[in-house]
Write a protein that holds these residues in place. Sequence first.
Motif, short mmCIF file in Angstrom:
data_model
loop_
_atom_site.label_atom_id
_atom_site.label_comp_id
_atom_site.label_asym_id
_atom_site.label_seq_id
_atom_site.Cartn_x
_atom_site.Cartn_y
_atom_site.Cartn_z
N TYR A 41 9.85 -11.97 5.83
CA TYR A 41 8.52 -10.90 5.93
C TYR A 41 8.43 -10.37 4.18
O TYR A 41 7.37 -9.65 3.20
N LYS A 42 9.68 -9.18 3.87
CA LYS A 42 9.65 -8.28 2.80
C LYS A 42 9.37 -8.80 1.41
O LYS A 42 8.74 -8.41 0.82
N LYS A 43 9.64 -10.48 1.91
CA LYS A 43 9.89 -11.29 0.11
C LYS A 43 7.85 -11.74 0.71
O LYS A 43 7.04 -12.02 -0.62
N TYR A 44 7.46 -12.01 2.00
CA TYR A 44 6.13 -12.37 1.66
C TYR A 44 5.35 -11.30 0.79
O TYR A 44 4.64 -11.10 0.23
N LEU A 45 5.50 -9.53 1.73
CA LEU A 45 4.86 -8.68 0.79
C LEU A 45 4.92 -8.48 -0.56
O LEU A 45 4.18 -8.44 -1.14
N GLU A 46 5.75 -8.81 -0.84
CA GLU A 46 6.45 -8.99 -2.69
C GLU A 46 5.34 -10.07 -3.23
O GLU A 46 4.83 -9.51 -4.01
N LEU A 47 5.52 -10.99 -2.71
CA LEU A 47 4.43 -12.14 -3.06
C LEU A 47 3.07 -11.80 -2.71
O LEU A 47 2.82 -12.17 -4.17
N ALA A 48 2.78 -11.04 -2.28
CA ALA A 48 1.40 -10.80 -1.69
C ALA A 48 1.05 -9.90 -3.29
O ALA A 48 0.09 -9.97 -3.89
N LYS A 49 2.20 -8.51 -3.20
CA LYS A 49 1.66 -8.06 -4.36
C LYS A 49 1.96 -8.18 -6.21
O LYS A 49 0.84 -7.90 -6.51
N LEU A 50 2.45 -9.30 -6.09
CA LEU A 50 2.53 -10.75 -6.95
C LEU A 50 0.86 -10.41 -7.31
O LEU A 50 0.80 -10.75 -8.39
N ALA A 51 0.49 -11.55 -6.17
CA ALA A 51 -0.49 -12.05 -6.20
C ALA A 51 -2.10 -11.39 -6.28
O ALA A 51 -2.50 -11.70 -7.15
N GLU A 52 -1.43 -10.19 -5.82
CA GLU A 52 -3.08 -9.08 -6.56
C GLU A 52 -2.27 -8.72 -8.18
O GLU A 52 -3.92 -9.01 -8.77
N THR A 53 -2.15 -8.33 -9.03
CA THR A 53 -1.61 -8.42 -9.58
C THR A 53 -1.84 -9.74 -10.50
O THR A 53 -2.74 -9.66 -11.87
#
Length: 137
Positions: free
Chosen positions: A123-135
Amino acid sequence: AGLTLGTTRPGNVFRALVEATAFGSRRIVEHMKGQGLRIDSVNAIGGISKKAPFVMQTLADVLDMPIRVVRSEQTCALGAAMFAAVAAGVYKDINEATRHMGSDIEAEYRPDEKRALIYEKLYKKYLELAKLAETIN
């Protein structure tokens, strides 16, 4: 995230879709908790909850909380009837109406501790990927 053009097993793709959906659900639950709501379990209704034990167990593991599947086939109509009964004065409040009119639970999925720990890391990795996608957007 581990999914590549070389991924050949349909089961891997299906698992990835289920996990991504569960992670999205967890993000919603965490947002609601952040707004001060207490959430200890989830009641599930409808087709997937009744027909897909793998999906429901994965959701319980990702959320790290019990998921209860409601027996009623017409849960939304039942809820409307409960509120109508309260409005008509048949019951004094929704808690009383629920005690008298509520549907049973047909299945319960409890989180598996080992899988919940693994999903915590994912889930922590998922959140990191979500932040990356937002950029990117």
